[in-house]
Design an enzyme around this catalytic site. Sequence first.
Site, PDB file in Angstrom:
ATOM      1  N   TYR A 126       3.907   3.093  19.141  1.00 52.22           N
ATOM      2  CA  TYR A 126       4.643   4.337  18.883  1.00 52.22           C
ATOM      3  C   TYR A 126       5.060   4.990  20.194  1.00 52.22           C
ATOM      4  O   TYR A 126       5.844   5.935  20.187  1.00 52.22           O
ATOM      5  CB  TYR A 126       3.770   5.287  18.051  1.00 52.22           C
ATOM      6  CG  TYR A 126       3.327   4.648  16.748  1.00 52.22           C
ATOM      7  CD1 TYR A 126       4.195   4.539  15.678  1.00 52.22           C
ATOM      8  CD2 TYR A 126       2.044   4.107  16.622  1.00 52.22           C
ATOM      9  CE1 TYR A 126       3.803   3.907  14.503  1.00 52.22           C
ATOM     10  CE2 TYR A 126       1.641   3.479  15.456  1.00 52.22           C
ATOM     11  CZ  TYR A 126       2.528   3.382  14.401  1.00 52.22           C
ATOM     12  OH  TYR A 126       2.144   2.751  13.251  1.00 52.22           O
TER      13      TYR A 126
ATOM     14  N   LYS B  93      -4.734  -6.727  15.325  1.00 53.55           N
ATOM     15  CA  LYS B  93      -4.566  -5.305  15.051  1.00 53.55           C
ATOM     16  C   LYS B  93      -5.893  -4.701  14.641  1.00 53.55           C
ATOM     17  O   LYS B  93      -6.562  -5.295  13.811  1.00 53.55           O
ATOM     18  CB  LYS B  93      -3.564  -5.171  13.900  1.00 53.55           C
ATOM     19  CG  LYS B  93      -3.369  -3.768  13.428  1.00 53.55           C
ATOM     20  CD  LYS B  93      -2.392  -3.738  12.301  1.00 53.55           C
ATOM     21  CE  LYS B  93      -2.384  -2.337  11.761  1.00 53.55           C
ATOM     22  NZ  LYS B  93      -1.813  -2.269  10.462  1.00 53.55           N
TER      23      LYS B  93
ATOM     24  N   LYS C 183      -6.336  -8.823  11.167  1.00 54.48           N
ATOM     25  CA  LYS C 183      -6.215  -7.381  10.935  1.00 54.48           C
ATOM     26  C   LYS C 183      -7.561  -6.858  10.457  1.00 54.48           C
ATOM     27  O   LYS C 183      -8.079  -7.277   9.424  1.00 54.48           O
ATOM     28  CB  LYS C 183      -5.133  -7.117   9.885  1.00 54.48           C
ATOM     29  CG  LYS C 183      -5.054  -5.643   9.515  1.00 54.48           C
ATOM     30  CD  LYS C 183      -3.833  -5.332   8.693  1.00 54.48           C
ATOM     31  CE  LYS C 183      -3.871  -3.898   8.227  1.00 54.48           C
ATOM     32  NZ  LYS C 183      -2.701  -3.527   7.467  1.00 54.48           N
TER      33      LYS C 183
ATOM     34  N   CYS D  34       0.803  -1.238   0.000  1.00 51.95           N
ATOM     35  CA  CYS D  34       0.000   0.000   0.000  1.00 51.95           C
ATOM     36  C   CYS D  34       0.831   1.281   0.000  1.00 51.95           C
ATOM     37  O   CYS D  34       0.414   2.293  -0.550  1.00 51.95           O
ATOM     38  CB  CYS D  34      -1.010   0.007   1.145  1.00 51.95           C
ATOM     39  SG  CYS D  34      -0.281   0.106   2.778  1.00 51.95           S
TER      40      CYS D  34
HETATM   41  C1  PBG Z   1      -0.282  -1.481   5.735  1.00 50.54           C
HETATM   42  C2  PBG Z   1      -0.410  -1.151   7.162  1.00 50.54           C
HETATM   43  C3  PBG Z   1      -1.317  -0.285   7.799  1.00 50.54           C
HETATM   44  C4  PBG Z   1      -0.932  -0.249   9.137  1.00 50.54           C
HETATM   45  C5  PBG Z   1       0.148  -1.105   9.285  1.00 50.54           C
HETATM   46  N1  PBG Z   1       0.441  -1.670   8.058  1.00 50.54           N
HETATM   47  C6  PBG Z   1      -2.396   0.556   7.258  1.00 50.54           C
HETATM   48  C7  PBG Z   1      -3.623  -0.026   6.715  1.00 50.54           C
HETATM   49  O1  PBG Z   1      -3.786  -1.246   6.621  1.00 50.54           O
HETATM   50  O2  PBG Z   1      -4.479   0.746   6.307  1.00 50.54           O
HETATM   51  C8  PBG Z   1      -1.575   0.591  10.204  1.00 50.54           C
HETATM   52  C9  PBG Z   1      -0.692   0.932  11.351  1.00 50.54           C
HETATM   53  C10 PBG Z   1      -1.189   2.020  12.229  1.00 50.54           C
HETATM   54  O3  PBG Z   1      -2.297   2.575  12.066  1.00 50.54           O
HETATM   55  O4  PBG Z   1      -0.427   2.368  13.141  1.00 50.54           O
HETATM   56  N2  PBG Z   1      -1.191  -2.325   5.199  1.00 50.54           N
END
Ligand code: PBG
Length: 328
Positions: free
Chosen positions: A317, A252, A199, A122
């Site tokens: 973070y 996540k 996720k 992405c």
């Molecule tokens: C990439 C990815 C994302 C995050 C981690 N890897 C964004 C998404 O899937 O839209 C989000 C991490 C965060 O919000 O701290 N696919």
Amino acid sequence: MISDSARPRRLRNLKWARDMFRETRVVADNLVYPLFVVPGKKFKKEISSMPGCFHLSADEAAAEAGRCRDLGINAVLLFGLPSKKDPLGKEAYNPKGPVPEAVRLIKKAVPEMAVITDVCLCEYTSHGHCGVVKNCGGHALVDNDLTLELLVKEALVHAGAGADFVAPSDMMDNRVGAIRKALDASGFQQTGILSYAAKYSSAFYGPFREAAQSAPQFGDRKTYQMDPANYLEALREVELDIMQGADIVMVKPALAYLDILRAIKDKFQFPTAAYNVSGEYSMVKIAAQKGLINEKAMVLEILTSIKRAGADMIITYHAKEAAEWLRE
Ligand code: PBG
């Protein structure tokens, strides 16, 4: 039953007893600090949606890894922003891209630092989706198997640069198995896979999309990320990833999904990670900047809750600040 109304209090009233019987303790060993790596040299610029987080060139990322080591943090997770984007995300598998460069420099400067790399398209695609997509009337339909080939290339480039773990975050089907097979066939049996197994398609990623410049240009990620309403599906996703060879499975985001984390830990008893994502971070950071909350107390409470729910590894973070607070 004896009537002893003082019993619940007796241990709580005493500091030594609270300390002795505390069930959960977060330590710096549990934390992973994410870094956003950009092309160039000597570059460091704050990300406006995530105060306290920075876009870093590979050399600055290596310096940051040194500071993490000094704080007792053992692992970093790298995200890359390429110099150019295209529909196939070609820079994701460029061995000279910012992520492989940062892996090499970190490993040179801080050899004991575990380096985990995000494997996804992405950040690298012009349309901002995590795979090769077609725009079907505003909906993003991914070509799963074509995407797998590109993710495998990206994982091999990261492993070749010296990454200890690759972390596929794309949510394509069967990517853990495809990556494991390719790593083994290329002599990278020691390279691990941290799978973003459960996720969710979440509004909590908002601030990250600015940090990674990865907002989808059309449609959304609902065709490949999970529906927040689903619990059983998370168990199925995790089981598939374990069967395909994941070394660590991740949930996540973290806070709105602590029930999922606990269920996964209980059912699979497997090394488990949670991602305390950008929205969770920025809500706390910005409320703290406005003087609404006690940031230290809130962050330590959040991290303790994530660990209590079953996470061994917490990606956050707040890792550097938390590591400092945990030393006090
Ligand atoms: C990439 C990815 C994302 C995050 C981690 N890897 C964004 C998404 O899937 O839209 C989000 C991490 C965060 O919000 O701290 N696919």
